[in-house]
Motif scaffolding. Sequence first.
Motif, short mmCIF file in Angstrom:
data_model
loop_
_atom_site.label_atom_id
_atom_site.label_comp_id
_atom_site.label_asym_id
_atom_site.label_seq_id
_atom_site.Cartn_x
_atom_site.Cartn_y
_atom_site.Cartn_z
N ALA B 114 0.75 -1.14 0.08
CA ALA B 114 0.00 0.04 -0.05
C ALA B 114 0.83 1.28 0.16
O ALA B 114 0.68 2.13 -0.86
CB ALA B 114 -0.92 0.08 1.28
N ALA B 115 1.79 1.34 0.90
CA ALA B 115 3.00 2.40 0.97
C ALA B 115 3.32 2.63 -0.31
O ALA B 115 3.79 3.82 -1.01
CB ALA B 115 3.92 2.24 1.97
N ASP B 116 4.08 1.61 -1.06
CA ASP B 116 4.59 1.88 -2.45
C ASP B 116 3.66 2.29 -3.17
O ASP B 116 4.25 3.07 -4.24
CB ASP B 116 5.18 0.28 -2.68
N MET B 117 2.53 1.81 -3.39
CA MET B 117 1.64 2.31 -4.61
C MET B 117 1.13 3.68 -4.22
O MET B 117 1.08 4.41 -5.12
CB MET B 117 0.33 1.36 -4.27
N THR B 136 -0.65 -8.73 -10.76
CA THR B 136 -1.62 -8.75 -11.55
C THR B 136 -3.26 -9.38 -10.84
O THR B 136 -4.29 -8.86 -11.29
CB THR B 136 -1.78 -9.77 -12.78
N ASP B 137 -2.77 -9.94 -9.83
CA ASP B 137 -4.03 -10.48 -9.01
C ASP B 137 -3.96 -10.05 -7.65
O ASP B 137 -4.44 -10.76 -6.80
CB ASP B 137 -4.06 -11.97 -9.18
N ASN B 138 -2.96 -8.92 -7.14
CA ASN B 138 -2.78 -8.61 -5.87
C ASN B 138 -4.14 -7.66 -5.45
O ASN B 138 -4.07 -6.61 -6.20
CB ASN B 138 -1.58 -8.23 -5.50
N ALA B 139 -4.64 -7.91 -4.48
CA ALA B 139 -5.84 -6.94 -4.19
C ALA B 139 -5.62 -5.76 -3.96
O ALA B 139 -6.30 -4.75 -4.46
CB ALA B 139 -6.75 -7.82 -3.09
N THR B 140 -4.62 -5.65 -2.97
CA THR B 140 -4.35 -4.28 -2.68
C THR B 140 -3.71 -3.31 -3.77
O THR B 140 -4.26 -2.19 -4.05
CB THR B 140 -3.00 -4.47 -1.81
#
Lengths: 366, 366
Positions: B114-117, B136-140
């Motif tokens: 989350a922080a990196d995004m 590609t399939d990471n919910a966060t």
Amino acid sequence: MTSRSRAATRVRIEDVAAAAGVSIKTISRVLNREPNVREATRRRVEEICARLEYQPNRFARGLAGQRSYVVALVYNNPSLNYLMEVQGGVLEACHAQHYNLVLAPIGDGKARTAADMRGLFEHSRPDGVVLIPPLTDNATVIAHLRDNAVPFACIAPRSTRERIGVRMDDRAAVHGLIAHLVGLGHRRIGHIMGAASHGACHWRHAGYRDALGQAGIEYDPELVVPGEFVFESGIRGGKRLLDLPSPPTAIFAANDDTAAGVIRVAGERGLSVPRDLSVCGFDDTPIARHIYPALTTVRQPTAEMGRIATLELLQHIRGAEPGRMVEVTHALVLRESTGPVPPARSTQARIAGAVSRSRTREPRRP
Amino acid sequence: MTSRSRAATRVRIEDVAAAAGVSIKTISRVLNREPNVREATRRRVEEICARLEYQPNRFARGLAGQRSYVVALVYNNPSLNYLMEVQGGVLEACHAQHYNLVLAPIGDGKARTAADMRGLFEHSRPDGVVLIPPLTDNATVIAHLRDNAVPFACIAPRSTRERIGVRMDDRAAVHGLIAHLVGLGHRRIGHIMGAASHGACHWRHAGYRDALGQAGIEYDPELVVPGEFVFESGIRGGKRLLDLPSPPTAIFAANDDTAAGVIRVAGERGLSVPRDLSVCGFDDTPIARHIYPALTTVRQPTAEMGRIATLELLQHIRGAEPGRMVEVTHALVLRESTGPVPPARSTQARIAGAVSRSRTREPRRP
DNA sequence: CTGTTAGCGCATTCAA
DNA sequence: TTGAATGCGCTAACAG
């Protein structure tokens, strides 16, 4: 209607200024580490920036300040593994200093090189550039850099005069590597060189000569063959060396990829490594561990070198420090591909084409 | 005094406007392919832009237009080789469309992700994102993307519903690969799986089952062991499979790195590949050619996939086309690591620890 | 030590 | 189909 990416309303410099009760110029000063701000004010501003999660707008900064906050990694076509490692280090350093990285692959030939460099300057306007060999010594690239007054740092340049960046003592490293082979009893040691445009090609060759000289072994030009730092160089060079009337008992390949090629040639000829032939590489890239037998090699801290070069570059750009040429240390990595010289070096190896089926591949780690 | 990088005076939009005898707005229209420009005017402007070598200032554009012309490549920690290949394709597509690429490595864990995004959005404000598995399939990651309304394209996502990007039929590819082994007489075929978070892990496993079923071979769960798409998985998985009371005569590793690990285990145990054991991988990364024996594998056009995903993304961003999920084709690559099933599968393999010194490594290409 | 003022080069309303 | 004016968010002289 094209899709826009972002809500426009984010905290701006004036929001921070309002919250801090000062003018935006003061905020700007703090952000850019300029002098003439009282220490107390500076701290308060920094605190508020953090609390508001203020992130300066890169575009506004670039536009107003004639500065891009971009570092370009300019590369030609080295090994992907090497490049990836370097890139990781450069990226890390850029992020840490809030710079952006742009990748600038450069095509072959003088015309393409010039065009690609021009394109880089027009499009990305880097504040600084990191150069990877052999571009560290490419006249066209350097000329463009100087013409545009763009500071640059070099990784392992041939000439370290007037350069900032990072280097390693390849010569000493190879010296140690060859000494290891000599210690195992080898006296006929072949060398497959790298591409001559790289400083590494020469340093490694020099280290090879140094070690032979110190061991009192005469340098035999026949045992030194050209290469390009690639797998195929190992195939070609390995064949050529093993086809010699009196073939070497050990081969030092200029890098790991080349060594992998030698390992293959040995396998094809039924030679067991290291029983019948010792092989070593340089760099300690992943392939050194992934092939069988695993390679004896020299560890080069590639990612670290990318990081260091970038930090020196940014320091120079900031003008705080002049920027240095840092030297990193190497390490010998002893694995499975080197061993004692075969007790009886018969003429069998000479008839290399006719494989000796009597040879058994000896398992390691019994 | 810090070193500035560029002379400020370059051709600006108003220079072009003056040369063309129109207003800057018209130039802007032409540049952005907006309607409401007479065809003749458009052509004249384009000509003048070319003659003057006009390059719009990215910062001014970004500032005024709320658009960054940046594509972010968001990745987690896949194989460096894979990543590098993809990156090459993405970079090429970005350059071709005058977009910039920023690399966005994402840390482990939900909080870090989350922080990196968030950091990515704040700092680089990408107009679009390319996702590499398993992100590609990471919910966060997906949630952040949707919240910020940033369009994204996926490479080989598990779920292709509502996704644009590129995929390959791994299942069919593996089916073909296993059929090849079956054709060589193998009936006990082991499989070392990849990381479960990747769609590829499941497709490849499914293809393996498909092929067995079609060949009338019963699926034996004992022959299927977990892995992570890395070299070490091949070591662990290979040992486990070869330690079986009735070990497989062939092993399908979920990717090339894993297969390299199996090759090593075989070597350590004195098993000759492919004489005593067939091994195959997937991806056709450079290591497949560099190890000895060279791997039979499935070629995946990785760089091409990066290119395609990016082009679909940019097309979508422009809003001209909706953006599709493109399927690329695979190809079976037969090399040296697979061969006929050993004629007499004795109990020797059972006592795997006690190496069989009688075995000779048979040279290839006599 | 701090604030005021004017652009940086382009996209973009709104008129014409 | 085109053009003139306004501002994006920030840095940089120049005053105070």
